[in-house]
Design a protein around this motif. Sequence first.
Motif, mmCIF file in Angstrom:
data_model
loop_
_atom_site.group_PDB
_atom_site.id
_atom_site.type_symbol
_atom_site.label_atom_id
_atom_site.label_comp_id
_atom_site.label_asym_id
_atom_site.label_seq_id
_atom_site.Cartn_x
_atom_site.Cartn_y
_atom_site.Cartn_z
ATOM 1 N N VAL A 1 0.830 -1.199 0.000
ATOM 2 C CA VAL A 1 0.000 0.000 0.000
ATOM 3 C C VAL A 1 0.868 1.253 0.000
ATOM 4 O O VAL A 1 2.007 1.245 0.477
ATOM 5 C CB VAL A 1 -0.958 0.023 1.212
ATOM 6 C CG1 VAL A 1 -1.946 -1.128 1.133
ATOM 7 C CG2 VAL A 1 -0.188 -0.027 2.522
ATOM 8 N N ASN A 2 0.323 2.333 -0.554
ATOM 9 C CA ASN A 2 1.052 3.598 -0.550
ATOM 10 C C ASN A 2 1.028 4.201 0.859
ATOM 11 O O ASN A 2 0.250 3.783 1.721
ATOM 12 C CB ASN A 2 0.477 4.561 -1.589
ATOM 13 C CG ASN A 2 -1.001 4.819 -1.388
ATOM 14 O OD1 ASN A 2 -1.413 5.284 -0.333
ATOM 15 N ND2 ASN A 2 -1.815 4.506 -2.396
ATOM 16 N N ASP B 1 -2.134 5.135 2.869
ATOM 17 C CA ASP B 1 -3.014 4.012 3.219
ATOM 18 C C ASP B 1 -2.458 3.125 4.329
ATOM 19 O O ASP B 1 -3.168 2.253 4.826
ATOM 20 C CB ASP B 1 -3.279 3.143 1.980
ATOM 21 C CG ASP B 1 -4.188 3.813 0.975
ATOM 22 O OD1 ASP B 1 -4.956 4.710 1.385
ATOM 23 O OD2 ASP B 1 -4.129 3.460 -0.214
ATOM 24 N N ILE C 1 -3.717 -7.346 -1.592
ATOM 25 C CA ILE C 1 -4.199 -6.013 -1.239
ATOM 26 C C ILE C 1 -3.151 -5.039 -1.764
ATOM 27 O O ILE C 1 -2.022 -5.016 -1.274
ATOM 28 C CB ILE C 1 -4.375 -5.844 0.279
ATOM 29 C CG1 ILE C 1 -5.388 -6.865 0.810
ATOM 30 C CG2 ILE C 1 -4.798 -4.427 0.625
ATOM 31 C CD1 ILE C 1 -5.455 -6.920 2.333
ATOM 32 N N ASN C 2 -3.518 -4.263 -2.753
ATOM 33 C CA ASN C 2 -2.539 -3.404 -3.412
ATOM 34 C C ASN C 2 -3.179 -2.062 -3.766
ATOM 35 O O ASN C 2 -4.191 -2.015 -4.457
ATOM 36 C CB ASN C 2 -2.025 -4.094 -4.688
ATOM 37 C CG ASN C 2 -0.993 -3.249 -5.416
ATOM 38 O OD1 ASN C 2 -0.096 -2.695 -4.796
ATOM 39 N ND2 ASN C 2 -1.125 -3.152 -6.722
ATOM 40 N N THR C 3 -2.605 -0.979 -3.257
ATOM 41 C CA THR C 3 -3.089 0.355 -3.619
ATOM 42 C C THR C 3 -1.952 1.066 -4.346
ATOM 43 O O THR C 3 -1.116 1.715 -3.728
ATOM 44 C CB THR C 3 -3.527 1.159 -2.366
ATOM 45 O OG1 THR C 3 -2.432 1.325 -1.472
ATOM 46 C CG2 THR C 3 -4.649 0.423 -1.646
ATOM 47 N N SER D 1 4.640 1.385 -9.813
ATOM 48 C CA SER D 1 3.553 0.644 -9.177
ATOM 49 C C SER D 1 2.448 0.320 -10.169
ATOM 50 O O SER D 1 1.905 -0.775 -10.168
ATOM 51 C CB SER D 1 2.988 1.460 -8.010
ATOM 52 O OG SER D 1 3.950 1.601 -6.987
ATOM 53 N N ASP E 1 1.209 -3.226 -11.141
ATOM 54 C CA ASP E 1 -0.195 -3.495 -10.855
ATOM 55 C C ASP E 1 -0.862 -4.187 -12.033
ATOM 56 O O ASP E 1 -1.663 -5.099 -11.846
ATOM 57 C CB ASP E 1 -0.905 -2.175 -10.543
ATOM 58 C CG ASP E 1 -2.386 -2.369 -10.273
ATOM 59 O OD1 ASP E 1 -2.711 -3.079 -9.313
ATOM 60 O OD2 ASP E 1 -3.203 -1.823 -11.029
ATOM 61 N N THR F 1 -7.751 -6.691 -4.167
ATOM 62 C CA THR F 1 -8.387 -5.432 -3.797
ATOM 63 C C THR F 1 -7.408 -4.282 -4.014
ATOM 64 O O THR F 1 -6.207 -4.418 -3.778
ATOM 65 C CB THR F 1 -8.845 -5.429 -2.323
ATOM 66 O OG1 THR F 1 -7.701 -5.446 -1.470
ATOM 67 C CG2 THR F 1 -9.710 -6.636 -2.021
ATOM 68 N N THR F 2 -7.928 -3.156 -4.459
ATOM 69 C CA THR F 2 -7.086 -1.991 -4.746
ATOM 70 C C THR F 2 -7.438 -0.780 -3.887
ATOM 71 O O THR F 2 -6.934 0.313 -4.121
ATOM 72 C CB THR F 2 -7.202 -1.593 -6.233
ATOM 73 O OG1 THR F 2 -8.580 -1.341 -6.545
ATOM 74 C CG2 THR F 2 -6.675 -2.698 -7.137
ATOM 75 N N THR F 3 -8.301 -0.969 -2.893
ATOM 76 C CA THR F 3 -8.625 0.089 -1.933
ATOM 77 C C THR F 3 -8.647 -0.507 -0.531
ATOM 78 O O THR F 3 -8.900 -1.709 -0.359
ATOM 79 C CB THR F 3 -9.995 0.739 -2.217
ATOM 80 O OG1 THR F 3 -11.028 -0.245 -2.041
ATOM 81 C CG2 THR F 3 -10.056 1.296 -3.646
ATOM 82 N N THR F 4 -8.397 0.328 0.453
ATOM 83 C CA THR F 4 -8.416 -0.169 1.830
ATOM 84 C C THR F 4 -9.836 -0.529 2.268
ATOM 85 O O THR F 4 -10.025 -1.450 3.070
ATOM 86 C CB THR F 4 -7.831 0.875 2.787
ATOM 87 O OG1 THR F 4 -8.527 2.119 2.626
ATOM 88 C CG2 THR F 4 -6.351 1.098 2.507
#
Length: 199
Positions: A32-33, A36, A97-99, A105, A109, A124-127
């Motif tokens: 995650v960035n 996040d 889980i990847n933002t 990135s 992605d 998933t791309t959002t928390t």
Amino acid sequence: MGAGESVGEAYAKAQAACGTVLPTKGTVFISVNDPDKPTILPVAKRLREMGFSIAATTGTARYLFENGILPEVVLKVHEGSPNVVDHMRAGRIQMLINTPLGRHSLHGDKEMRIEAVRRKIPYTTTTSAAEAAVEGIAALGFNLVTMHYLEKGSMYGMLEFGRRVFADQSTRYADEHDPTAPENDALREKTRSGWWSEN
């Protein structure tokens, strides 16, 4: 679409309907960035409590370690091999889980998405989606997922809702593109008259 007694149950059903069943064991990859990271920490902690192993990229792994979670460090796609995609191909990752943020990135992605779709790995791309996924996993783990059958009236109600949405979108398309075109006048008339019900 999924329906359930909780957000988690509904999310688990929606994922299953798409062919990507949420795991109840294995390894979850997290990358995650910076903005996040505080939000994803409770998610990672709950996954550990449910028995999952955590794998993470260097920056995320450092943050998790500083907050009491010891993850396996996995390389990003552009950092070399074996990277996250290699681990996916080897069957060592059961959920991602990847933002993404930034040029590298976004490139990585894309490769992860392709591999996730190919192997039906939940991604998933959002928390917020990650939180819903954890709730879904909990529902699966505690056997809280139940079946509900639609009554005939409910089914017709859903069809009617879809019909109205289609009619609205079709009319809006006609109005936005060329309100004076004869073919768009015909399209508007068809959507208002319910032509779909004639077939």
